[in-house]
Design a protein around this motif. Structure first.
Motif, PDB file in Angstrom:
ATOM      1  N   VAL A  61     -49.580 -19.201   9.270  1.00 28.29           N
ATOM      2  CA  VAL A  61     -49.295 -18.245  10.030  1.00 28.29           C
ATOM      3  C   VAL A  61     -50.225 -17.069   9.207  1.00 28.29           C
ATOM      4  CG1 VAL A  61     -48.478 -16.180  11.100  1.00 28.29           C
ATOM      5  CG2 VAL A  61     -46.866 -17.962  11.449  1.00 28.29           C
ATOM      6  N   VAL A  62     -50.812 -17.180   8.384  1.00 25.92           N
ATOM      7  CA  VAL A  62     -51.645 -16.568   7.368  1.00 25.92           C
ATOM      8  C   VAL A  62     -53.280 -16.530   7.655  1.00 25.92           C
ATOM      9  CG1 VAL A  62     -52.449 -16.137   5.135  1.00 25.92           C
ATOM     10  CG2 VAL A  62     -49.963 -15.346   5.937  1.00 25.92           C
ATOM     11  N   ALA A  63     -53.623 -18.462   7.990  1.00 24.32           N
ATOM     12  CA  ALA A  63     -53.978 -18.706   8.400  1.00 24.32           C
ATOM     13  C   ALA A  63     -54.642 -18.811   8.910  1.00 24.32           C
ATOM     14  CB  ALA A  63     -53.859 -20.441   8.226  1.00 24.32           C
ATOM     15  N   GLU A  64     -54.126 -18.734  10.745  1.00 24.51           N
ATOM     16  CA  GLU A  64     -54.258 -18.333  12.063  1.00 24.51           C
ATOM     17  C   GLU A  64     -55.186 -16.942  11.662  1.00 24.51           C
ATOM     18  OE1 GLU A  64     -52.672 -18.631  16.453  1.00 24.51           O
ATOM     19  OE2 GLU A  64     -51.794 -19.735  14.577  1.00 24.51           O
ATOM     20  N   ILE A  65     -54.054 -15.749  10.504  1.00 24.46           N
ATOM     21  CA  ILE A  65     -54.362 -14.657  11.332  1.00 24.46           C
ATOM     22  C   ILE A  65     -55.868 -14.170  10.505  1.00 24.46           C
ATOM     23  CG2 ILE A  65     -54.142 -12.060  10.459  1.00 24.46           C
ATOM     24  CD1 ILE A  65     -50.996 -13.208  10.654  1.00 24.46           C
ATOM     25  N   ALA A  66     -55.859 -14.589   9.320  1.00 23.77           N
ATOM     26  CA  ALA A  66     -57.714 -15.161   8.550  1.00 23.77           C
ATOM     27  C   ALA A  66     -58.330 -15.712   9.644  1.00 23.77           C
ATOM     28  CB  ALA A  66     -57.139 -15.762   7.137  1.00 23.77           C
ATOM     29  N   ALA A  67     -58.574 -16.112  10.584  1.00 20.86           N
ATOM     30  CA  ALA A  67     -58.955 -16.643  11.502  1.00 20.86           C
ATOM     31  C   ALA A  67     -59.766 -15.748  12.187  1.00 20.86           C
ATOM     32  CB  ALA A  67     -59.178 -18.421  12.215  1.00 20.86           C
ATOM     33  N   MET A  68     -59.237 -14.918  12.586  1.00 15.83           N
ATOM     34  CA  MET A  68     -59.125 -14.134  13.386  1.00 15.83           C
ATOM     35  C   MET A  68     -60.092 -12.879  12.744  1.00 15.83           C
ATOM     36  SD  MET A  68     -55.689 -12.868  15.111  1.00 15.83           S
ATOM     37  CE  MET A  68     -54.336 -13.885  16.007  1.00 15.83           C
ATOM     38  N   GLY A  69     -60.369 -13.059  11.437  1.00 17.43           N
ATOM     39  CA  GLY A  69     -60.887 -11.653  10.821  1.00 17.43           C
ATOM     40  C   GLY A  69     -59.955 -10.853  10.450  1.00 17.43           C
ATOM     41  N   ARG A  70     -58.908 -10.956  10.158  1.00 15.46           N
ATOM     42  CA  ARG A  70     -58.591 -10.066   9.563  1.00 15.46           C
ATOM     43  C   ARG A  70     -57.452 -10.647   7.932  1.00 15.46           C
ATOM     44  NH1 ARG A  70     -60.517  -6.033  11.052  1.00 15.46           N
ATOM     45  NH2 ARG A  70     -58.699  -5.099   9.986  1.00 15.46           N
ATOM     46  N   LYS A  71     -57.861  -9.783   7.672  1.00 19.92           N
ATOM     47  CA  LYS A  71     -56.368  -9.893   6.143  1.00 19.92           C
ATOM     48  C   LYS A  71     -54.889 -10.339   6.148  1.00 19.92           C
ATOM     49  CE  LYS A  71     -59.943  -7.363   2.712  1.00 19.92           C
ATOM     50  NZ  LYS A  71     -59.513  -6.565   1.561  1.00 19.92           N
TER      51      LYS A  71
END
Length: 251
Positions: free
Chosen positions: A43-53
């Motif tokens: 989930v963290v990786a998916e969020i990071a892929a959106m450009g968010r922390k």
């Protein structure tokens, strides 16, 4: 400055969907997980892929002794990754289902449900209040089963009903800090909750669909975007409300 949300139980189901939708709306997210570390990190990786922390922290929301060290760990994470001493939004989502008729419910089952769904919400929120920014938001997840009864969910629904009352008191007591508190009560949703009963049991799925005005049970994408929208500035005046998101179940 981006808003930071904590979503408990964010490695799967409604918690995961909520975390992803908060990120899509431009927020940063910290998800907690009980035992599914790899899923939380995905989930963290998916969020990071959106450009968010994003970040993931382990937490057993049924263990109040873990809350003080968790708050300390969270404080360090906020300072290290966000250079902040506070976060903005708390979504108390973590939970589990345990089906049993009242006559068959064991004390262990009852205690587990109350510890996670009520006591845990109460004392985790208490532990995190010093880190929650003024003007922040709290969303506590309840259930459509507090309004509509279904045999076998008595203890679960009672714990969720307690959270609904608690949310009103939180809204009253935290109002001086500008913190809004609401409850979101999903109807029957296709997730792995309760062993995936609604998702995987065709008879149960059809039964709940027949009870719903829109003719189907819900999916996570019916809930996560709504919770994310509740955290937005456009909904800043909604406070102390129980908001059912069920497609019109049993109306």
């Amino acid at each position: 400055m981006s808003k930071i949300a904590i979503v408990t139980g964010g490695s799967r189901g409604l918690g995961k969907n909520t975390a992803l939708n908060i990120a899509r709306a431009g927020g940063d997210v910290i998800v907690t997980y009980h035992s599914r570390r790899e899923e939380a990190e995905a989930v963290v990786a998916e969020i990071a892929a959106m450009g968010r922390k994003a970040a993931a922290l382990q937490l057993d929301t049924g263990d109040t002794a873990a809350f003080k060290p968790f708050a300390a760990e969270l404080k360090g994470l906020l300072q290290q990754h966000w250079q902040r001493a506070s976060f903005d939004h708390l979504v108390n989502n973590a939970g589990h289902g345990d089906y049993a008729l009242i006559e068959d419910t064991t004390e262990a089952q009852f205690d587990s449900l109350v510890n996670v769904h009520f006591k845990g919400v109460y004392f985790l929120t208490q532990a995190l209040l010093p880190l929650l920014a003024d003007g922040g938001r709290i969303v506590n997840i309840s259930s459509g089963l507090t309004r509509v009864s279904y045999p076998g969910y008595g203890a679960y629904a009672a714990a969720k009903a307690a959270v609904e009352v608690l949310s009103v008191y939180m809204a009253k007591e935290l109002g001086a800090r500008g913190i809004a508190v609401n409850t979101v009560a999903p109807g029957a949703i296709e997730t792995d909750f309760g062993g995936g009963a609604v998702r995987d049991n065709p008879d149960l799925n059809r039964a709940f669909a027949a009870m719903t005005a829109l003719g189907r049970v819900g999916v996570p994408d019916d809930i996560g975007p709504m919770i994310a929208s509740l955290l937005s500035d456009s909904n800043r005046w909604i406070n102390a409300q129980r908001i059912e998101v069920s497609g019109g179940q049993a109306i």
